[in-house]
Design a protein around this motif. Sequence first.
Motif, PDB file in Angstrom:
ATOM      1  N   THR A  42      45.526  54.180  28.447  1.00  0.00           N
ATOM      2  CA  THR A  42      46.776  53.723  29.055  1.00  0.00           C
ATOM      3  C   THR A  42      47.394  52.680  28.130  1.00  0.00           C
ATOM      4  N   ILE A  43      48.654  52.877  27.733  1.00  0.00           N
ATOM      5  CA  ILE A  43      49.370  51.900  26.906  1.00  0.00           C
ATOM      6  C   ILE A  43      49.650  50.664  27.748  1.00  0.00           C
ATOM      7  N   THR A  44      49.219  49.502  27.268  1.00  0.00           N
ATOM      8  CA  THR A  44      49.411  48.255  28.021  1.00  0.00           C
ATOM      9  C   THR A  44      50.443  47.335  27.382  1.00  0.00           C
ATOM     10  N   LYS A  45      50.743  47.502  26.074  1.00  0.00           N
ATOM     11  CA  LYS A  45      51.709  46.629  25.411  1.00  0.00           C
ATOM     12  C   LYS A  45      52.277  47.355  24.209  1.00  0.00           C
ATOM     13  N   ILE A  59      55.954  41.689   9.225  1.00  0.00           N
ATOM     14  CA  ILE A  59      56.392  42.600  10.277  1.00  0.00           C
ATOM     15  C   ILE A  59      55.220  42.886  11.202  1.00  0.00           C
ATOM     16  N   LEU A  60      55.503  42.808  12.533  1.00  0.00           N
ATOM     17  CA  LEU A  60      54.492  43.073  13.543  1.00  0.00           C
ATOM     18  C   LEU A  60      55.042  44.160  14.472  1.00  0.00           C
ATOM     19  N   ILE A  61      54.337  45.299  14.569  1.00  0.00           N
ATOM     20  CA  ILE A  61      54.708  46.374  15.490  1.00  0.00           C
ATOM     21  C   ILE A  61      53.556  46.513  16.478  1.00  0.00           C
ATOM     22  N   GLU A  62      53.796  46.118  17.743  1.00  0.00           N
ATOM     23  CA  GLU A  62      52.709  46.020  18.703  1.00  0.00           C
ATOM     24  C   GLU A  62      52.404  47.363  19.350  1.00  0.00           C
ATOM     25  N   LYS A  66      44.248  50.468  26.872  1.00  0.00           N
ATOM     26  CA  LYS A  66      42.915  50.350  27.457  1.00  0.00           C
ATOM     27  C   LYS A  66      42.425  51.744  27.828  1.00  0.00           C
ATOM     28  N   GLY A  67      41.129  51.864  28.020  1.00  0.00           N
ATOM     29  CA  GLY A  67      40.515  53.129  28.398  1.00  0.00           C
ATOM     30  C   GLY A  67      39.005  53.000  28.300  1.00  0.00           C
ATOM     31  N   ASN A  68      38.298  53.964  28.825  1.00  0.00           N
ATOM     32  CA  ASN A  68      36.835  53.967  28.735  1.00  0.00           C
ATOM     33  C   ASN A  68      36.380  55.393  28.391  1.00  0.00           C
ATOM     34  N   THR A 126      45.199  61.461  25.171  1.00  0.00           N
ATOM     35  CA  THR A 126      45.972  60.675  24.212  1.00  0.00           C
ATOM     36  C   THR A 126      47.227  60.158  24.895  1.00  0.00           C
ATOM     37  N   ALA A 127      47.469  58.844  24.779  1.00  0.00           N
ATOM     38  CA  ALA A 127      48.680  58.214  25.301  1.00  0.00           C
ATOM     39  C   ALA A 127      49.602  57.859  24.152  1.00  0.00           C
ATOM     40  N   LEU A 128      50.925  57.888  24.400  1.00  0.00           N
ATOM     41  CA  LEU A 128      51.919  57.651  23.358  1.00  0.00           C
ATOM     42  C   LEU A 128      52.742  56.418  23.702  1.00  0.00           C
ATOM     43  N   SER A 129      53.124  55.682  22.669  1.00  0.00           N
ATOM     44  CA  SER A 129      54.097  54.602  22.845  1.00  0.00           C
ATOM     45  C   SER A 129      55.499  55.176  22.756  1.00  0.00           C
TER      46      SER A 129
END
Length: 1066
Positions: A42-45, A59-62, A66-68, A126-129
């Motif tokens: 799960t994308i959290t940020k 440059i910062l790309i966040e 989380k996951g198990n 797989t989760a995507l931003s």
Amino acid sequence: MAGPQPPPWVHAAVLLCLLGLGGAIEIPMDPSIQNELSQPPTITKQSVKDHIVDPRDNILIECEAKGNPAPSFHWTRNSRFFNVAKDPRVSMRRRSGTLVIDFRSGGRPEEYEGEYQCFARNKFGTALSNRIRLQVSKSPLWPKENLDPVVVQEGAPLTLQCNPPPGLPSPVIFWMSSSMEPITQDKRVSQGHNGDLYFSNVMVQDMQTDYSCNARFHFTHTIQQKNPFTLKVLTTRGVAERTPSFMYPQGTASSQMVLRGMDLLLECIASGVPTPDIAWYKKGGDLPSDKAKFENFNKALRITSVSEEDSGEYFCLASNKMGSIRHTISVRVKAAPYWLDEPKNLILAPGEDGRLVCRANGNPKPTVQWMVNGEPLQSAPPNPNREVAGDTIIFRDTQISSRAVYQCNTSNEHGYLLANAFVSVLDVPPRMMSPRNQLIRVILYNRTRLDCPFFGSPIPTLRWFKNGQGSNLDGGNYHVFENGSLEIQMIRKEDQGIYTCVATNILGKAENQVRLEVKDPTRIFRMPEDQVVKRGTTVQLECRVKHDPSLKLTVSWLKDDQPLYIGNRMKKEDDSLTIFGVAERDQGSYTCVASTELDQDRAKAYLTVLADQTTPTNGLAALPKGRPDKPRDLELTDLAERSVRLTWIPGDDNNSPITDYVVQFEEDQFQPGVWHDHSKFPGSVNSAVLQLSPYVNYQFRVIAVNEVGSSHPSLPSERYRTSGAPPESNPSDVKGEGTRKNNMEITWTPMNATSAFGPNLRYIVKWRRRETRETWNNATVWGSRYVVGQTPVYVPYEIRVQAENDFGKGPEPDTVIGYSGEDLPSAPRRFRVRQPNPQTINLEWDHPEHPNGILTGYSLRYVPFNGTKLGKQMVENFSPNQTKFTVQRADPVSRYRFTLSARTQVGSGEAVTEESPASPNEAYTNNRADISTQGWFIGLMCAIALLVLILLIVCFIKRSRGGKYPVREKKDVPLGPEDPKEEDGSFDYSDEDNKPLQGSQTSLDGTIKQQESDDSLVDYGEGGEGQFNEDGSFIGQYTVKKDKEETEGNESSEATSPVNAIYSLA
């Protein structure tokens, strides 16, 4: 009073249980469960979609997830795999997908611009931003330019253009002088939204400074200044006043598009002398007062967070004393996609069904694309348990293999939304989430809740038991919430014991126990009293308390609602406070506070200290009067099914006797927190028997009243629920009315808590056609309305509404008459038009055969006409009882066409049309009028007029040539002065008025000669050219000469006579 507060994790677990019963839950944060249960990523940020960075920083790309087991991360750039390991400047944070691009060792940030997307993956999916567009902030320099002085006439409008260099993000524009003094702005001189500086009219003082446009860039925190403008104002003796004209925008109309949720900024800047005022309006409605505000001296209108209803036409009005102009702006509101139903994580047990819903709206309507684990759903392996239905994916009989992360991407031309939602299939036996064998202590007659947080998959069912008994606790004094918590609505002594909660699913069960102890309340049974004492004496304030012996009691004192400092002159004991040597500073209010760890009680008294040594004969008379203090220590006794005794301790009357006590009650089922008046008692009593209704969870309070006013309400009493019974009444205000032509809505005023008499109050609704006396139809309703469908139009129904609860039905209800929905009426019958005389027309009609409802009136439209010409239409509205009307004719020629229709509340029905009769004179006039308007008749009349004109012209020409002289056919007729017309009937074409006088003759040059003898032939000839006829008459030179004279005379006049000119053309 409730027991001690449970720890925070209990509330979190209870919330999770609540969510769990909804079909999709978050895995509890308990570490033992977190480490045991598997979970897709799960994308959290993540960074924002449009990510603008400062080129001077790294440059910062966040991207965090989380996951198990813990997910791994990779990135794409411009839809292609981005190999982080191959670029020495790029690194990824540990246990995170956040990219760090380091420029400390060199490099250009612009090289890394593009679209980035983060992928978080573990073995379950797989989760995507979002697609993150990386852009580097830009603050370009202002181009160098030499600006000539601006020459302008005084009173003329002027625009100084800024044209800042394009920056990212756009710079903030402001105007200053070259000496860095801000330009003063007002309604005459102001800066537009585009950065330009507008002068509605230039004045001489505008030359006193120069004008420089400045741009401030956000990331670099730099200000760039444009070369300044200098003004040269040409003055005149007087500035002419001018009507307003728009400087921005141009023209009379424009359009603007704005996205939903953004701010709409409309701008109108006008020139003119004097300076125009600007006002804003919206066509067809008012400006949204809660969102609209005016800026820039009313030249700009800003509407924040626009929505679809803000679409429409707005116009600004610029006006001064010379006139006004307007500019219309057509606003269209579009919308990037926004969520209506965002997909949520779905946790199911094996074999369960579920669904993911992705519902969004926008303008244009967005399209929906489903993906699974970052790949289009169409290219994913087939899954027989999965069905896609547009914006919904349905899962049936899910298995462990169904675990995955689904992405919903909804987009239109204005943007997109991307959401991740995983499907996790768990089989977990029930487990308890709270410590075992908790102790809960609660005060008698209070309400309490016993929590039992649990977890399991499939979602377990929870039941409560007391002292090991086999019956499930639910109903009566107990209420079980959906999350499994047990509420005891009014604690009694017999409720003390051990409560067991049991959670069960197909994989097993788990249980926990809670021990409940009931404690007596803390009460001050002898409270301090108001006292008036002399200075220097000793005073004692009593405070005797009764409490539960198992609880620790603490008694403290307050003075004027602040903690009292016990000094050397005071002595505090368990049941009293003694003050020695009372001083004036001791005067005030004293409050005794008796508290345990579970509850507390308070009592207040006022101490008055007299300065002199003589006690006044009437000490109270000298004291000010006030509202009474609130009653206290409410206690319920003599508990019965329909009554209870309420006892209270009066508060201080504050020198004004208490006249009344008002008892109020509150119940927690229908209107919790709302207090109602129950009864009123004299001020001399402090105990009363209250009559109660069945099945109401009562709570009481008391208000004291004196001549000054009412006290504050007392603290509430403990609750008391009466036992249930069948209702003794039925709902009131029963009505049956149609909302459509084929239905009838039955409504009533619902019964309140004191008339429900039992749980599950409901209503039995019965109805049938009134005329047919058919069997009753019935339905059970829990609300306050029921709609009967498929009814005929406007027919009467018999209606009954009867109350019912779990204890039985109420009394037989009364029958009321209602009607089904109305429709448009049929046409009025026998519409008659009579004309008793040329000035009056009488109209009569009968009511419609099928009114289809209650007639509200009639509408008459009539128009005069004359042939094909129509006059102005007139409209009359009549009451439903009126069936006659008289029309006074405006003229005796025109006829009238009448259109009549009946109305119900639905609208106007079928219309009938009649015309007034035509009289014979009118028919003739109408026919003549009809002929006069025909084309052939107009053409014929024009041709006849043309022919008559030509004949008149020819006749006039003939007459202008003169008459003829007759030639005698008989020789014996002598020429003489006699009128020859009398002899041979010949006539002269010449005008009588132009004849010469008798005895004179007109010459060719227009002179008049004296007439000589008719017998002289000298004048008729020259030489021997004259000839005689056989009969001796002279026909020679006379005839030739006369003809010649006529011809020459006519030729000499043709140049000046228009008639001759026409004749010559002919």
